[in-house]
Design an enzyme around this catalytic site. Structure first.
Site, PDB file in Angstrom:
ATOM      1  N   HIS A 194      27.952  56.149  28.307  1.00 45.96           N
ATOM      2  CA  HIS A 194      28.395  55.297  29.404  1.00 45.96           C
ATOM      3  C   HIS A 194      27.623  53.974  29.346  1.00 45.96           C
ATOM      4  O   HIS A 194      26.668  53.827  28.578  1.00 45.96           O
ATOM      5  CB  HIS A 194      28.183  55.988  30.761  1.00 45.96           C
ATOM      6  CG  HIS A 194      26.766  56.334  31.055  1.00 45.96           C
ATOM      7  ND1 HIS A 194      26.255  57.611  30.973  1.00 45.96           N
ATOM      8  CD2 HIS A 194      25.727  55.547  31.399  1.00 45.96           C
ATOM      9  CE1 HIS A 194      24.988  57.594  31.261  1.00 45.96           C
ATOM     10  NE2 HIS A 194      24.624  56.346  31.526  1.00 45.96           N
TER      11      HIS A 194
HETATM   12  C1  T46 Z   1      21.393  56.572  31.786  1.00 42.43           C
HETATM   13  C2  T46 Z   1      20.865  57.541  30.816  1.00 42.43           C
HETATM   14  C3  T46 Z   1      19.751  56.970  29.979  1.00 42.43           C
HETATM   15  C4  T46 Z   1      21.473  62.275  39.813  1.00 42.43           C
HETATM   16  O1  T46 Z   1      21.839  62.962  40.770  1.00 42.43           O
HETATM   17  N1  T46 Z   1      20.568  61.259  40.010  1.00 42.43           N
HETATM   18  C5  T46 Z   1      20.140  60.484  38.993  1.00 42.43           C
HETATM   19  O2  T46 Z   1      19.317  59.579  39.222  1.00 42.43           O
HETATM   20  C6  T46 Z   1      20.646  60.718  37.675  1.00 42.43           C
HETATM   21  C7  T46 Z   1      20.186  59.858  36.508  1.00 42.43           C
HETATM   22  C8  T46 Z   1      21.542  61.739  37.503  1.00 42.43           C
HETATM   23  N2  T46 Z   1      21.937  62.489  38.552  1.00 42.43           N
HETATM   24  C9  T46 Z   1      22.865  63.603  38.308  1.00 42.43           C
HETATM   25  C10 T46 Z   1      24.268  63.163  37.944  1.00 42.43           C
HETATM   26  C11 T46 Z   1      24.751  64.269  37.024  1.00 42.43           C
HETATM   27  O3  T46 Z   1      25.309  65.310  37.804  1.00 42.43           O
HETATM   28  O4  T46 Z   1      22.389  64.358  37.200  1.00 42.43           O
HETATM   29  C12 T46 Z   1      23.463  64.799  36.399  1.00 42.43           C
HETATM   30  C13 T46 Z   1      23.273  64.352  34.954  1.00 42.43           C
HETATM   31  O5  T46 Z   1      23.399  62.918  34.878  1.00 42.43           O
HETATM   32  P1  T46 Z   1      24.116  62.174  33.672  1.00 42.43           P
HETATM   33  O6  T46 Z   1      25.192  63.019  33.121  1.00 42.43           O
HETATM   34  O7  T46 Z   1      24.510  60.795  34.132  1.00 42.43           O
HETATM   35  O8  T46 Z   1      22.911  62.064  32.612  1.00 42.43           O
HETATM   36  P2  T46 Z   1      22.861  61.276  31.244  1.00 42.43           P
HETATM   37  O9  T46 Z   1      21.708  61.824  30.502  1.00 42.43           O
HETATM   38  O10 T46 Z   1      24.174  61.266  30.550  1.00 42.43           O
HETATM   39  O11 T46 Z   1      22.546  59.723  31.639  1.00 42.43           O
HETATM   40  C14 T46 Z   1      21.341  59.402  32.293  1.00 42.43           C
HETATM   41  C15 T46 Z   1      21.594  58.436  33.451  1.00 42.43           C
HETATM   42  O12 T46 Z   1      22.575  58.982  34.324  1.00 42.43           O
HETATM   43  C16 T46 Z   1      22.064  57.081  32.994  1.00 42.43           C
HETATM   44  O13 T46 Z   1      21.989  56.168  34.053  1.00 42.43           O
HETATM   45  O14 T46 Z   1      21.416  55.380  31.527  1.00 42.43           O
HETATM   46  O15 T46 Z   1      20.442  58.781  31.380  1.00 42.43           O
END
Ligand code: T46
Length: 135
Positions: free
Chosen positions: A49
């Site tokens: 993303h």
């Molecule tokens: C990014 C990369 C480097 C939350 O509730 N709060 C938070 O602050 C974050 C980061 C995530 N979440 C929840 C949302 C999803 O249900 O945690 C779950 C996993 O998040 P996500 O799939 O977005 O994780 P990544 O590793 O794909 O991405 C993350 C960050 O979301 C993003 O901003 O830049 O790490």
């Protein structure tokens, strides 16, 4: 592509190493959120993303991983392999985190609180967004 990889200065002595990071000083923005990921499987690709507004610094404080960055024109891979290395990831940048070592802990300093509406999760939408100048 211009990316900034920081080398943070450890306060080392005979007891070991300590790194201190201050907002607006070592981190070029106000830190509104910190999160970290661990137990990531080696075959997993996280991220996939971009963010419209969010800026972040990524630090692999234990183990290693790779970050693929894409600004819509150029792509670059940066390896994070040391706890004193930090990668600045600007907004308008597609990111993928992969090749996590088993012991990897990826710590992230973020300029904003969590906001799902800041995410662009569709790659073609991202290309249109940056082509139109972003935010
Ligand atoms: C990014 C990369 C480097 C939350 O509730 N709060 C938070 O602050 C974050 C980061 C995530 N979440 C929840 C949302 C999803 O249900 O945690 C779950 C996993 O998040 P996500 O799939 O977005 O994780 P990544 O590793 O794909 O991405 C993350 C960050 O979301 C993003 O901003 O830049 O790490």
């Amino acid at each position: 592509m211009h990316t900034i990889k920081y080398t943070f200065q450890p306060h080392g002595d005979e007891r070991g190493q300590l790194i201190a990071l201050e907002e607006f000083n070592d981190i070029p923005f106000q830190i509104k959120r910190v999160y970290y990921m661990y137990d990531t499987r080696a075959d997993v690709v996280r991220g996939n993303h971009a963010h419209k507004n969010l800026q972040q610094i990524l630090v692999c404080i234990h183990g290693s991983c790779k970050i693929r960055l894409d600004n819509g024109k150029e792509k670059k891979v940066v390896a994070l392999e040391r706890p004193y290395e930090g990668l600045y990831v600007a907004n308008n940048m597609w990111r993928e985190m992969y090749d996590f070592s088993e012991d990897a802990v990826l710590l992230v300093f973020a300029s904003e609180v969590y906001d799902e509406s800041d995410y662009i999760r569709d790659y073609n939408e991202f290309l249109d967004f940056v082509a139109s100048g972003g935010l």
